[in-house]
Every structure is written in structure tokens, then in C-alpha cells.
Design an enzyme around this catalytic site. Structure first.
Site, mmCIF file in Angstrom:
data_model
loop_
_atom_site.group_PDB
_atom_site.id
_atom_site.type_symbol
_atom_site.label_atom_id
_atom_site.label_comp_id
_atom_site.label_asym_id
_atom_site.label_seq_id
_atom_site.Cartn_x
_atom_site.Cartn_y
_atom_site.Cartn_z
ATOM 1 N N LYS A 59 -0.474 26.877 12.813
ATOM 2 C CA LYS A 59 -1.685 27.573 12.379
ATOM 3 C C LYS A 59 -1.693 29.009 12.922
ATOM 4 O O LYS A 59 -1.982 29.951 12.213
ATOM 5 C CB LYS A 59 -2.919 26.793 12.845
ATOM 6 C CG LYS A 59 -4.201 27.365 12.320
ATOM 7 C CD LYS A 59 -5.416 26.643 12.858
ATOM 8 C CE LYS A 59 -6.647 27.500 12.628
ATOM 9 N NZ LYS A 59 -7.803 27.026 13.372
ATOM 10 N N GLY B 236 -6.686 22.636 14.787
ATOM 11 C CA GLY B 236 -5.325 22.069 14.777
ATOM 12 C C GLY B 236 -5.315 20.554 14.733
ATOM 13 O O GLY B 236 -4.622 19.928 13.928
ATOM 14 N N ARG B 237 -6.111 19.930 15.600
ATOM 15 C CA ARG B 237 -6.084 18.454 15.689
ATOM 16 C C ARG B 237 -6.864 17.780 14.558
ATOM 17 O O ARG B 237 -6.923 16.560 14.483
ATOM 18 C CB ARG B 237 -6.566 18.003 17.064
ATOM 19 C CG ARG B 237 -7.898 18.594 17.496
ATOM 20 C CD ARG B 237 -8.157 18.367 18.982
ATOM 21 N NE ARG B 237 -9.338 19.060 19.460
ATOM 22 C CZ ARG B 237 -9.360 20.325 19.864
ATOM 23 N NH1 ARG B 237 -8.273 21.048 19.825
ATOM 24 N NH2 ARG B 237 -10.476 20.879 20.313
ATOM 25 N N HIS C 127 3.930 -7.321 27.617
ATOM 26 C CA HIS C 127 4.997 -7.657 28.561
ATOM 27 C C HIS C 127 5.189 -6.532 29.568
ATOM 28 O O HIS C 127 6.242 -6.441 30.203
ATOM 29 C CB HIS C 127 6.288 -7.970 27.788
ATOM 30 C CG HIS C 127 6.065 -9.089 26.821
ATOM 31 N ND1 HIS C 127 6.163 -10.419 27.194
ATOM 32 C CD2 HIS C 127 5.651 -9.080 25.528
ATOM 33 C CE1 HIS C 127 5.849 -11.176 26.149
ATOM 34 N NE2 HIS C 127 5.528 -10.386 25.133
ATOM 35 N N LYS D 240 0.022 28.059 28.750
ATOM 36 C CA LYS D 240 0.926 28.897 27.947
ATOM 37 C C LYS D 240 1.179 30.218 28.666
ATOM 38 O O LYS D 240 2.306 30.674 28.762
ATOM 39 C CB LYS D 240 0.299 29.191 26.575
ATOM 40 C CG LYS D 240 0.248 27.994 25.655
ATOM 41 C CD LYS D 240 -0.267 28.451 24.288
ATOM 42 C CE LYS D 240 -0.763 27.293 23.469
ATOM 43 N NZ LYS D 240 -1.453 27.663 22.261
HETATM 44 O O1 F6P Z 1 -1.631 24.505 22.490
HETATM 45 C C1 F6P Z 1 -2.542 23.681 21.864
HETATM 46 C C2 F6P Z 1 -2.519 23.907 20.422
HETATM 47 O O2 F6P Z 1 -3.112 25.107 20.171
HETATM 48 C C3 F6P Z 1 -3.178 22.780 19.633
HETATM 49 O O3 F6P Z 1 -4.558 22.873 19.618
HETATM 50 C C4 F6P Z 1 -2.528 22.933 18.315
HETATM 51 O O4 F6P Z 1 -2.680 21.818 17.490
HETATM 52 C C5 F6P Z 1 -1.099 23.166 18.736
HETATM 53 O O5 F6P Z 1 -1.196 23.946 19.903
HETATM 54 C C6 F6P Z 1 -0.227 23.848 17.736
HETATM 55 O O6 F6P Z 1 -0.754 25.084 17.393
HETATM 56 P P1 F6P Z 1 -0.208 25.887 16.154
HETATM 57 O O7 F6P Z 1 -0.446 25.089 14.935
HETATM 58 O O8 F6P Z 1 -0.967 27.172 16.171
HETATM 59 O O9 F6P Z 1 1.259 26.124 16.382
#
Ligand code: F6P
Length: 538
Positions: free
Chosen positions: A189, A250-251, A367, A494
């Protein structure tokens, strides 16, 4: 409830099983094996009213800026055809719906043409391997859905997912591919995620080493992003860029263009059924009274577990091999959304939020880690997931479901020390021996669990299940007054990662940053410096 056992609750109410369960959209949710009563639920509904849950649900559907720290709406529901319908945010939601339709059309068209071999590679061959390069939300959703439905796979197309920056991940995948029939989907994204861009660069090198260079490379890359400029700058051709809108987190993005690998791998019909299942759950969430509303019940029960019962983790246990990726998917959905210490207004919260989500496919865990669930010192939230109609061979399906039900009964009923003693005697142990072992063989019981039954393992039911969890997350966030749609914590990692990369690469050894670092990190850097022998990267 501390002095009431689950067995007591069932004894007092023979209809408890059906009374404390609800069904909708192909899901049956049994929450009866839990320490709650009508009074508990009544309190929880009052809490929901006090937190203005009902208007908060409408705000999300109307496209209001519920993601207040980033000034954005969270309109993943618009991707499934929902949203809008009242208040000042209507136009935002319906505009989002129009955009969603355009993007979906493009996804459907492209996926169909790839599947039919109409879109060809640089050597005019149909593609045989699709490699999705993405991480987090740009990986986990499509990976889960694709792995759930192998019966829909195209006969000559294989779809792979590579997330990790560890080059071994991509190398292992590329061993199964041939350059001139491989299409890479660079899914990000932000189009700035290090792992994804690193893998995209490696893929580019792999293609060039096979003689696919210059403009020919365009035919082997697709970009999915909210940052078209960044994708263009990286080298993705204009007609190969698919858009993700900024109102899609993103999620929450598998329903958007990020779902392209799903449409390619499974076909566009199953992808649309997935969206329909989610849409049905959206409608249910939006319009059903709280007493019968699955995501509301689940979200409020989570509040009960976290804030009143102190359950720190949630085990997600799908008794469905093909849903083995579900715990990883839910880890991001729930933990990235709910791992917050600040209210929406920026005040520190003085209560727990979120849980550690973990789990694996049943029966494997029986298990290994079920020991702690059954006899460890602390209770956890536990979620069993199974299917009603057989998703696998009938015999194995019955085994799975009998194990699933047995685990939830064992957790609830346990085994008393007296019974363990009697059993030992019956097995021929001496009274002394039976006395010594009975405590070890007894199981405390009185441990709650939920059971979710899917009518079928179909894209429609899975869509409903995932939307159910999304909305449960939103419910929890509203009660706690936190923002479920940002993730500032992960940004810090990051930043520090970039700084350490420079130090590890010895491009900045004696910098002030290095001097100011804690002695643990400095010593670890020293150890790593001494063992680096590969070429340094810039
Ligand atoms: O670092 C977390 C995050 O920003 C998530 O929220 C997201 O889904 C993932 O990294 C990937 O982000 P992108 O689609 O911008 O590469």
C-alpha cells in the site's frame, strides 16, 4: 463468577447451549461454555450503550474519519458493496463504493485474462507462476484465502507468497519458477516497505540475469499500491498498477486490489463470493440487535475476558487443515489493531487492551500446547473453529469434530482428583501409588472456550468469518475508545531497523547514534561485525 463453575451454569439451565449461541451468515457461534449469565450480558450491553457503540458502527459505515490519528475513514465495508445510508458521511461512503467497483472491475478483468492466458509474458507465453511479494496485510489475507481453497486452483498456474526479507524465502520460491513465465505482484500500500522492495529488487535481478531486461521487464511486474508515483518510480508500468485507496487499512485490505492474487489463483467467482459473504456479515453487524449480533457478542465477550477475567491470550484453533493460516492472519488483525495504550484523545488508558493471539490447526496442538490450556495455571480465551459439512473425507471430518468437541468438554469438565484416584486403582495401582499420582492426573476443568461452526468451507463462509472478526475488533476498540486503524508502534521498529542497518553495514560505525546506543546493542553489534564476511549492501 469466580465462585460459579461452568458445570454449575449448565446444571442450572439445561438450555444453556442453545440459549448462549447465535447464528448468521453461515456461522454458528457457541459462547455458552463461558462464565457469563443474562446479567453479565445485560451489563455488557449497557457498557456498549454507554460507549455509544451503535452510533460508532454507523460512523464507520458512513465513512466518517474513525481513524482519527491519520484523518481517514475505515471503509473496508465499501469494498464489499456496503457503506453509506445516512448522515453527513453518506457521500464519502458512496464515493468509496464507486471507486471500489472500478478497482474490482480491473482486478476481475486482469485476473481473468491471466487465467485464460490472454495476458502473456515477455516471450509471449502464458504465465505459469505468480509470486506475490508483500508483507503484513499485503500478504496474510491473500495467503490465507488462497491456501484455503486448493480445489479452485487453475491447472497450470501456481501462486506463491513471499514476505520475508530473508533471501532464502524468495530463493526457495524461485527454484520452482522459470523466469519467462513468472509474474511478480509487488503488493505494498505504501510502496515503501523495505522487505517488499528488497524482494522486488531481487526478483528484478533474477529476471535480468535470465535476459529479460529493459521494457521486457514491464510484462513481469504488477504493482498494487496507494502510491502510484512510488510504484512508477520503481519501474512498474502505468497499466500494471492497481490502486488501494487510503481508506483501506493494510490489515483490512484483502477485499481490495490487494486480493488480486486470490482472483488469479482461485478465479474471480470465488473472490466475489468471498466479498459477498463479508457483505452479508456487514449487514448483519449493522442492523441486528446486539442480543443476536455475532460480532457484537464476540467483541463484548472479549471485553469480559480481558478486563474482567484477566485472560491474557486467545488461542485460535481451526480444526480445518486448510485454515492453518488463520491464526497468523488474526494475529495481525487483532494485535495490530488493539495493541494500544492511548485513547483516541491521547490519554493513557488505565485498563488492558488486546490479547496475545496465537494458535494452530487442530488436532496438532492437542499433542503439544493443549497441555498448558488444560493443566497450566492460567485461563486463556480459546476459540475452536470447525465445519458442519465435511470439508475433507467424511471419516476424517468426524474425527476432527469429535476431537474438537472433546477438547472443549475436557477444558470445561476436567477430571477430579477423586476420579483420577479411582481410575488408578482400577488400573491396578496400589493405594499408595494412586495417592501419589492422582493429583498429577487430575485436570482442573472449569475453563471456558468458544466454538464457531462454519456451515461449509466455502469462500462465502470464510468471507463472513473474516468480517465477523474485523467487526469484533471494532467493537472492542469502541468500548476502549482506542483507534483500531493506526499502528504507530510498528513504525518505531522500522526507524531503528534502518539505523542499525547502516551500523551493521559499517557505513556509519563510529556515529553518535552508535555511541549513544545501549551496551547490549553495542556488544551484539560487535559480535555481528566480527562474523560478517559477505559483501556489504548500500
Ligand atoms: O509495518 C506494518 C504495516 O504497515 C502493516 O500495517 C501493513 O499491512 C504492512 O506493514 C505492509 O505495508 P505495505 O502494504 O505498505 O507494504
Amino acid at each position: 463468577m469466580d465462585t460459579t463453575t461452568l458445570i454449575d451454569l449448565f446444571a442450572a439451565n439445561p438450555d444453556r447451549g442453545s440459549q448462549y449461541s447465535a447464528s448468521a451468515c453461515g456461522l454458528y457461534f457457541d459462547y455458552s461454555k463461558d462464565h457469563l449469565t443474562e446479567q453479565t450480558l445485560d451489563y455488557l450491553f449497557k457498557l456498549a450503550d454507554a460507549a455509544q457503540l451503535k452510533p460508532a458502527i454507523q460512523k464507520m459505515f458512513n465513512g466518517e474519519l474513525v481513524n482519527n490519528t491519520e484523518g481517514r475513514a475505515a471503509l473496508h465495508v465499501a469494498l464489499r458493496g456496503g457503506g453509506g445510508g445516512g448522515g453527513g458521511g453518506v457521500s464519502a461512503a458512496s464515493k468509496a463504493g464507486q471507486k471500489a467497483n472500478q478497482h474490482l472491475k480491473k482486478v476481475v478483468q486482469f485476473a481473468t485474462q491471466i487465467r485464460q492466458g490472454q495476458i502473456k509474458s515477455s516471450t509471449a507465453k502464458p504465465f505459469r507462476n505468480i509470486v506475490n511479494l508483500g508483507i503484513g496485510g499485503s500478504d496474510l489475507g491473500p495467503r490465507l484465502v488462497v491456501s484455503a481453497f486448493p480445489e479452485h486452483y487453475h491447472t497450470t498456474l501456481q501462486t506463491h507468497f513471499v514476505a520475508n526479507i530473508d533471501s532464502d524465502a524468495l530463493t526457495a520460491t524461485l527454484k520452482q519458477c522459470t523466469p519467462d513465465t513468472t509474474l511478480f505482484i509487488v503488493s505494498s500500500k505504501s510502496f515503501s516497505t523495505l522487505e517488499t522492495l528488497n524482494n522486488a529488487d531481487r526478483a528484478n535481478t533474477w529476471l535480468r540475469q535470465a535476459g529479460i531486461e529493459g521494457q521486457l521487464l514491464d510484462r513481469h511486474f504488477v504493482g498494487i499500491t496507494g502510491h502510484r508515483d512510488a510504484a512508477t518510480q520503481w519501474g512498474i508500468a502505468q497499466d500494471r498498477i492497481f490502486t488501494v485507496e487510503d481508506w483501506v487499512g493494510g490489515r483490512f485490505s484483502l477485499w481490495s486490489s490487494i486480493g488480486l492474487p486470490i482472483a488469479i489463483a482461485l478465479g474471480t467467482e470465488p473472490f466475489q463470493q468471498l466479498l459477498e459473504g463479508a457483505r452479508e456479515m456487514d449487514e448483519h453487524f449493522r442492523y441486528t440487535p446486539f442480543e443476536a449480533n455475532l460480532p457484537v457478542l464476540h467483541g463484548l465477550q472479549a471485553i469480559w475476558h480481558i478486563n474482567f477475567r484477566n485472560y491474557k491470550s486467545r488461542a485460535v484453533l481451526p480444526y480445518v487443515h486448510r485454515l492453518g493460516q488463520l491464526p497468523a492472519y488474526l494475529q495481525q488483525l487483532m494485535m495490530e489493531s488493539l495493541g494500544k495504550t492511548t485513547t483516541k484523545e491521547g490519554a493513557a488508558v488505565d485498563f488492558s487492551t488486546g490479547q496475545i493471539i496465537w494458535g494452530s490447526e487442530g488436532t496438532n496442538g492437542q499433542h503439544s500446547f493443549h497441555q498448558l490450556l488444560l493443566q497450566g495455571t492460567d485461563r486463556q480465551s480459546i476459540e475452536f473453529i470447525a465445519t458442519r459439512s465435511a470439508h475433507c473425507e467424511a471419516g476424517s471430518h468426524r474425527h476432527l469434530n469429535s476431537h474438537c468437541l472433546a477438547q472443549s468438554r475436557a477444558l470445561m469438565e476436567g477430571k477430579s482428583q477423586a476420579l483420577a484416584y479411582e481410575e488408578l486403582l482400577a488400573e491396578g495401582a496400589s493405594p499408595d501409588e494412586a495417592d501419589r499420582l492422582a493429583a498429577h492426573k487430575s485436570v482442573p476443568g472449569n475453563r471456558p472456550s468458544n466454538t464457531l461452526l462454519l456451515d461449509d468451507l466455502t469462500p462465502r463462509c470464510l468471507g463472513a468469518l473474516l468480517a465477523f472478526y474485523e467487526h469484533s475488533v471494532y467493537v472492542q476498540s469502541v468500548i476502549w475508545n482506542i483507534n483500531a486503524f493506526d499502528q504507530w508502534g510498528v513504525e518505531l521498529g522500522k526507524e531503528m531497523g534502518n539505523e542499525l542497518f547502516l551500523l551493521l553495514n559499517k557505513t556509519e560505525t563510529m556515529s553518535v547514534a552508535h555511541e549513544q546506543m545501549d551496551s547490549s546493542t553495542r556488544s551484539l553489534l560487535g559480535c555481528l561485525h566480527n562474523s560478517i564476511d559477505g559483501p556489504r549492501e548500500s
